[in-house]
Design a protein around this motif. Sequence first.
Motif, PDB file in Angstrom:
ATOM      1  N   HIS A   6      -1.052  24.950   5.638  1.00 40.43           N
ATOM      2  CA  HIS A   6      -2.032  25.085   6.587  1.00 40.43           C
ATOM      3  C   HIS A   6      -2.265  24.313   7.658  1.00 40.43           C
ATOM      4  CE1 HIS A   6      -2.535  28.608   3.913  1.00 40.43           C
ATOM      5  NE2 HIS A   6      -3.126  28.013   3.007  1.00 40.43           N
ATOM      6  N   ASP A   7      -1.877  23.139   7.445  1.00 43.64           N
ATOM      7  CA  ASP A   7      -2.043  21.957   8.401  1.00 43.64           C
ATOM      8  C   ASP A   7      -1.041  21.688   9.249  1.00 43.64           C
ATOM      9  OD1 ASP A   7      -4.456  19.988   9.219  1.00 43.64           O
ATOM     10  OD2 ASP A   7      -2.453  18.500   8.575  1.00 43.64           O
ATOM     11  N   LEU A   8       0.147  22.456   9.208  1.00 43.53           N
ATOM     12  CA  LEU A   8       1.343  22.210   9.737  1.00 43.53           C
ATOM     13  C   LEU A   8       0.945  22.721  11.515  1.00 43.53           C
ATOM     14  CD1 LEU A   8       4.210  23.431   7.608  1.00 43.53           C
ATOM     15  CD2 LEU A   8       3.626  21.089   8.228  1.00 43.53           C
ATOM     16  N   GLY A   9       1.580  22.166  12.404  1.00 38.27           N
ATOM     17  CA  GLY A   9       1.078  22.447  13.824  1.00 38.27           C
ATOM     18  C   GLY A   9       1.924  23.752  14.261  1.00 38.27           C
ATOM     19  N   ASP A  10       1.658  24.065  15.544  1.00 38.22           N
ATOM     20  CA  ASP A  10       2.107  25.353  16.076  1.00 38.22           C
ATOM     21  C   ASP A  10       2.493  24.881  17.832  1.00 38.22           C
ATOM     22  OD1 ASP A  10       3.045  27.670  16.973  1.00 38.22           O
ATOM     23  OD2 ASP A  10       0.993  28.722  17.192  1.00 38.22           O
ATOM     24  N   PRO A  11       3.534  23.861  17.935  1.00 37.55           N
ATOM     25  CA  PRO A  11       3.579  23.441  19.274  1.00 37.55           C
ATOM     26  C   PRO A  11       4.262  24.475  20.313  1.00 37.55           C
ATOM     27  CG  PRO A  11       5.242  22.648  17.539  1.00 37.55           C
ATOM     28  CD  PRO A  11       4.452  23.277  17.051  1.00 37.55           C
ATOM     29  N   SER A  12       4.408  24.181  21.467  1.00 36.78           N
ATOM     30  CA  SER A  12       4.748  25.065  22.463  1.00 36.78           C
ATOM     31  C   SER A  12       5.884  23.992  23.145  1.00 36.78           C
ATOM     32  CB  SER A  12       3.948  25.458  23.484  1.00 36.78           C
ATOM     33  OG  SER A  12       3.072  26.205  22.756  1.00 36.78           O
ATOM     34  N   MET A  13       7.028  24.501  23.598  1.00 36.64           N
ATOM     35  CA  MET A  13       8.014  23.803  24.304  1.00 36.64           C
ATOM     36  C   MET A  13       7.812  23.397  25.618  1.00 36.64           C
ATOM     37  SD  MET A  13      10.714  22.160  22.950  1.00 36.64           S
ATOM     38  CE  MET A  13      11.529  22.875  21.518  1.00 36.64           C
ATOM     39  N   THR A  14       6.858  22.722  25.916  1.00 38.31           N
ATOM     40  CA  THR A  14       6.355  22.381  27.311  1.00 38.31           C
ATOM     41  C   THR A  14       7.336  21.494  27.999  1.00 38.31           C
ATOM     42  OG1 THR A  14       4.961  20.802  26.410  1.00 38.31           O
ATOM     43  CG2 THR A  14       3.835  22.875  26.548  1.00 38.31           C
ATOM     44  N   PRO A  15       7.229  21.619  29.273  1.00 37.71           N
ATOM     45  CA  PRO A  15       8.137  20.608  30.020  1.00 37.71           C
ATOM     46  C   PRO A  15       7.740  18.832  29.606  1.00 37.71           C
ATOM     47  CG  PRO A  15       7.661  22.298  31.393  1.00 37.71           C
ATOM     48  CD  PRO A  15       6.710  22.443  30.169  1.00 37.71           C
ATOM     49  N   GLU A  16       6.318  19.006  29.271  1.00 37.40           N
ATOM     50  CA  GLU A  16       5.829  17.480  28.785  1.00 37.40           C
ATOM     51  C   GLU A  16       6.342  17.037  27.606  1.00 37.40           C
ATOM     52  OE1 GLU A  16       3.613  19.230  32.077  1.00 37.40           O
ATOM     53  OE2 GLU A  16       3.822  19.894  29.865  1.00 37.40           O
ATOM     54  N   LEU A  17       6.372  17.981  26.725  1.00 34.04           N
ATOM     55  CA  LEU A  17       6.895  17.925  25.126  1.00 34.04           C
ATOM     56  C   LEU A  17       8.386  17.463  25.154  1.00 34.04           C
ATOM     57  CD1 LEU A  17       6.734  17.326  22.424  1.00 34.04           C
ATOM     58  CD2 LEU A  17       6.759  20.023  21.897  1.00 34.04           C
ATOM     59  N   LYS A  18       9.382  18.338  25.882  1.00 35.80           N
ATOM     60  CA  LYS A  18      10.565  18.049  25.938  1.00 35.80           C
ATOM     61  C   LYS A  18      10.770  16.723  26.614  1.00 35.80           C
ATOM     62  CE  LYS A  18      11.530  22.224  28.235  1.00 35.80           C
ATOM     63  NZ  LYS A  18      12.105  23.197  28.855  1.00 35.80           N
ATOM     64  N   GLN A  19      10.383  16.381  27.696  1.00 34.97           N
ATOM     65  CA  GLN A  19      10.196  15.090  28.207  1.00 34.97           C
ATOM     66  C   GLN A  19       9.997  13.951  27.347  1.00 34.97           C
ATOM     67  OE1 GLN A  19       8.149  14.401  31.828  1.00 34.97           O
ATOM     68  NE2 GLN A  19       8.986  12.407  32.184  1.00 34.97           N
ATOM     69  N   LYS A  20       8.972  14.048  26.509  1.00 32.27           N
ATOM     70  CA  LYS A  20       8.383  13.143  25.560  1.00 32.27           C
ATOM     71  C   LYS A  20       9.779  12.879  24.523  1.00 32.27           C
ATOM     72  CE  LYS A  20       4.248  13.257  24.439  1.00 32.27           C
ATOM     73  NZ  LYS A  20       2.939  13.597  24.006  1.00 32.27           N
ATOM     74  N   VAL A  21      10.265  13.758  24.104  1.00 29.82           N
ATOM     75  CA  VAL A  21      11.361  13.871  22.888  1.00 29.82           C
ATOM     76  C   VAL A  21      12.462  13.344  23.506  1.00 29.82           C
ATOM     77  CG1 VAL A  21      12.577  15.205  21.571  1.00 29.82           C
ATOM     78  CG2 VAL A  21      10.045  15.848  21.547  1.00 29.82           C
ATOM     79  N   ALA A  22      12.971  13.703  24.797  1.00 34.45           N
ATOM     80  CA  ALA A  22      14.185  13.193  25.414  1.00 34.45           C
ATOM     81  C   ALA A  22      13.862  11.681  25.471  1.00 34.45           C
ATOM     82  CB  ALA A  22      14.249  13.934  26.589  1.00 34.45           C
ATOM     83  N   GLN A  23      12.893  11.361  25.881  1.00 36.19           N
ATOM     84  CA  GLN A  23      12.602   9.898  26.382  1.00 36.19           C
ATOM     85  C   GLN A  23      13.064   9.118  25.051  1.00 36.19           C
ATOM     86  OE1 GLN A  23       8.854   9.101  28.597  1.00 36.19           O
ATOM     87  NE2 GLN A  23       8.959   6.742  27.881  1.00 36.19           N
ATOM     88  N   GLY A  24      12.153   9.600  24.022  1.00 31.01           N
ATOM     89  CA  GLY A  24      12.308   8.963  22.635  1.00 31.01           C
ATOM     90  C   GLY A  24      13.666   8.625  21.903  1.00 31.01           C
ATOM     91  N   VAL A  25      14.575   9.874  22.466  1.00 31.81           N
ATOM     92  CA  VAL A  25      16.077  10.059  21.927  1.00 31.81           C
ATOM     93  C   VAL A  25      16.709   8.899  22.857  1.00 31.81           C
ATOM     94  CG1 VAL A  25      18.002  11.114  21.896  1.00 31.81           C
ATOM     95  CG2 VAL A  25      15.947  12.185  21.104  1.00 31.81           C
ATOM     96  N   ARG A  26      16.232   8.944  24.037  1.00 35.97           N
ATOM     97  CA  ARG A  26      17.059   7.899  25.068  1.00 35.97           C
ATOM     98  C   ARG A  26      16.616   6.458  24.498  1.00 35.97           C
ATOM     99  NH1 ARG A  26      21.473  10.367  26.205  1.00 35.97           N
ATOM    100  NH2 ARG A  26      21.082  12.297  27.240  1.00 35.97           N
ATOM    101  N   GLU A  27      15.466   6.259  24.300  1.00 36.40           N
ATOM    102  CA  GLU A  27      14.974   4.697  23.798  1.00 36.40           C
ATOM    103  C   GLU A  27      15.927   4.464  22.489  1.00 36.40           C
ATOM    104  OE1 GLU A  27      10.946   5.098  23.116  1.00 36.40           O
ATOM    105  OE2 GLU A  27      10.556   4.963  25.482  1.00 36.40           O
ATOM    106  N   MET A  28      16.104   5.272  21.593  1.00 36.04           N
ATOM    107  CA  MET A  28      16.919   4.796  20.437  1.00 36.04           C
ATOM    108  C   MET A  28      18.257   4.599  20.712  1.00 36.04           C
ATOM    109  SD  MET A  28      15.977   7.467  17.290  1.00 36.04           S
ATOM    110  CE  MET A  28      16.091   9.030  18.070  1.00 36.04           C
ATOM    111  N   LEU A  29      19.097   5.371  21.782  1.00 33.68           N
ATOM    112  CA  LEU A  29      20.235   5.149  21.970  1.00 33.68           C
ATOM    113  C   LEU A  29      20.510   3.694  22.893  1.00 33.68           C
ATOM    114  CD1 LEU A  29      21.282   8.931  23.285  1.00 33.68           C
ATOM    115  CD2 LEU A  29      21.906   7.698  21.273  1.00 33.68           C
ATOM    116  N   GLN A  30      19.414   3.067  23.163  1.00 37.84           N
ATOM    117  CA  GLN A  30      19.587   1.730  23.862  1.00 37.84           C
ATOM    118  C   GLN A  30      20.187   0.825  22.901  1.00 37.84           C
ATOM    119  OE1 GLN A  30      16.023   0.672  25.874  1.00 37.84           O
ATOM    120  NE2 GLN A  30      15.914   2.421  27.365  1.00 37.84           N
ATOM    121  N   THR A  31      19.831   1.211  21.609  1.00 37.41           N
ATOM    122  CA  THR A  31      20.297  -0.112  20.407  1.00 37.41           C
ATOM    123  C   THR A  31      21.539   0.490  19.977  1.00 37.41           C
ATOM    124  OG1 THR A  31      18.070   0.009  19.823  1.00 37.41           O
ATOM    125  CG2 THR A  31      19.289  -1.211  18.445  1.00 37.41           C
TER     126      THR A  31
END
Length: 316
Positions: free
Chosen positions: A263-288
């Motif tokens: 019941h506490d799980l989220g219901d996110p929308s694939m907004t441009p802001e969220l896509k950018q946030k996730v992509a940025q996080g992945v790119r940061e991981m790949l730096q290593t």
Amino acid sequence: MSVSTRVINTVGVVGTGVIGASWAAYFLAQGLAVRATDPSAGAHERLLATIDALWPSLERIGLALGADKQRIEFFADLETALSGVDFVQENGPEKEDLKIDLFKRMDAVLDADIVLASSSSGLLMSRIQSACRFPERVVLGHPFNPPHLIPLVEVIGGAQTSPDVVERTMRFYADIGKRPIHPRKEVKGHIANRLQAALWREAFNLVDQGVASVSDIDAAIAHGPGLRWALLGPFMNLHLSGGAAGIEHLLDHLGGPIEDWWHDLGDPSMTPELKQKVAQGVREMLQTYAEQDFVPERDRLLVDLVAAKTDSGQLP
């Protein structure tokens, strides 16, 4: 449709992108001949290069009698490619209208007892078979990426698919070393992708809400439950978590909290802001890490894991 006794020696691979090329390599490694087609510019060269790249992993797994990566022919024309095939594995774009037309074209030139299997990730076969003369031979044969290494294949027919075709398709995949499962109802995304989607939904939600970083979420799965899931499914893991009393004990004690988490799980929308946030996080991981080493290392470990599970024979 009567029960077919057709022996499958040659597979038609329609669409040779990531999934189709992986399937083609696997069929060749299983001692089958392949006739492939793809309308994309440069598709033939990319296909041969991909098969060369995948072949060492397939050699480590073990090649079947007659396996030969040279037993592949490529044709620009769909109808020409399908001449003489005994089974078709379709891997076109995930667009319903395109697939309906593609299956109509394949159906028009092939004998009625030749199975037309689709690798579709989420489309319904009842729709895909709707324009075919022989809709009873159209079936889902959805692999899990990469097909040349992951055993799972989901097999399900549409409303007009013959039960015999489902059975024959299951048997064919099992005979070439796959682990076919048969969903009982058509649903978007089938089984495995729906389960993945449930996890992705909350992963994106946790990033969106600022609860965790992309790297922490990946670590939480890869170094936590993902290790158990690689060996056993969710229900068997719950059973083992219940100790000697098993899943009944686990559900009696944690069923309520689990439902509360639902019941506490989220219901996110694939907004441009969220896509950018996730992509940025992945790119940061790949730096290593060296991204070019990911696929060969993933494949090496997958080969070892699948081999270890097969050799064990003690897990469902």
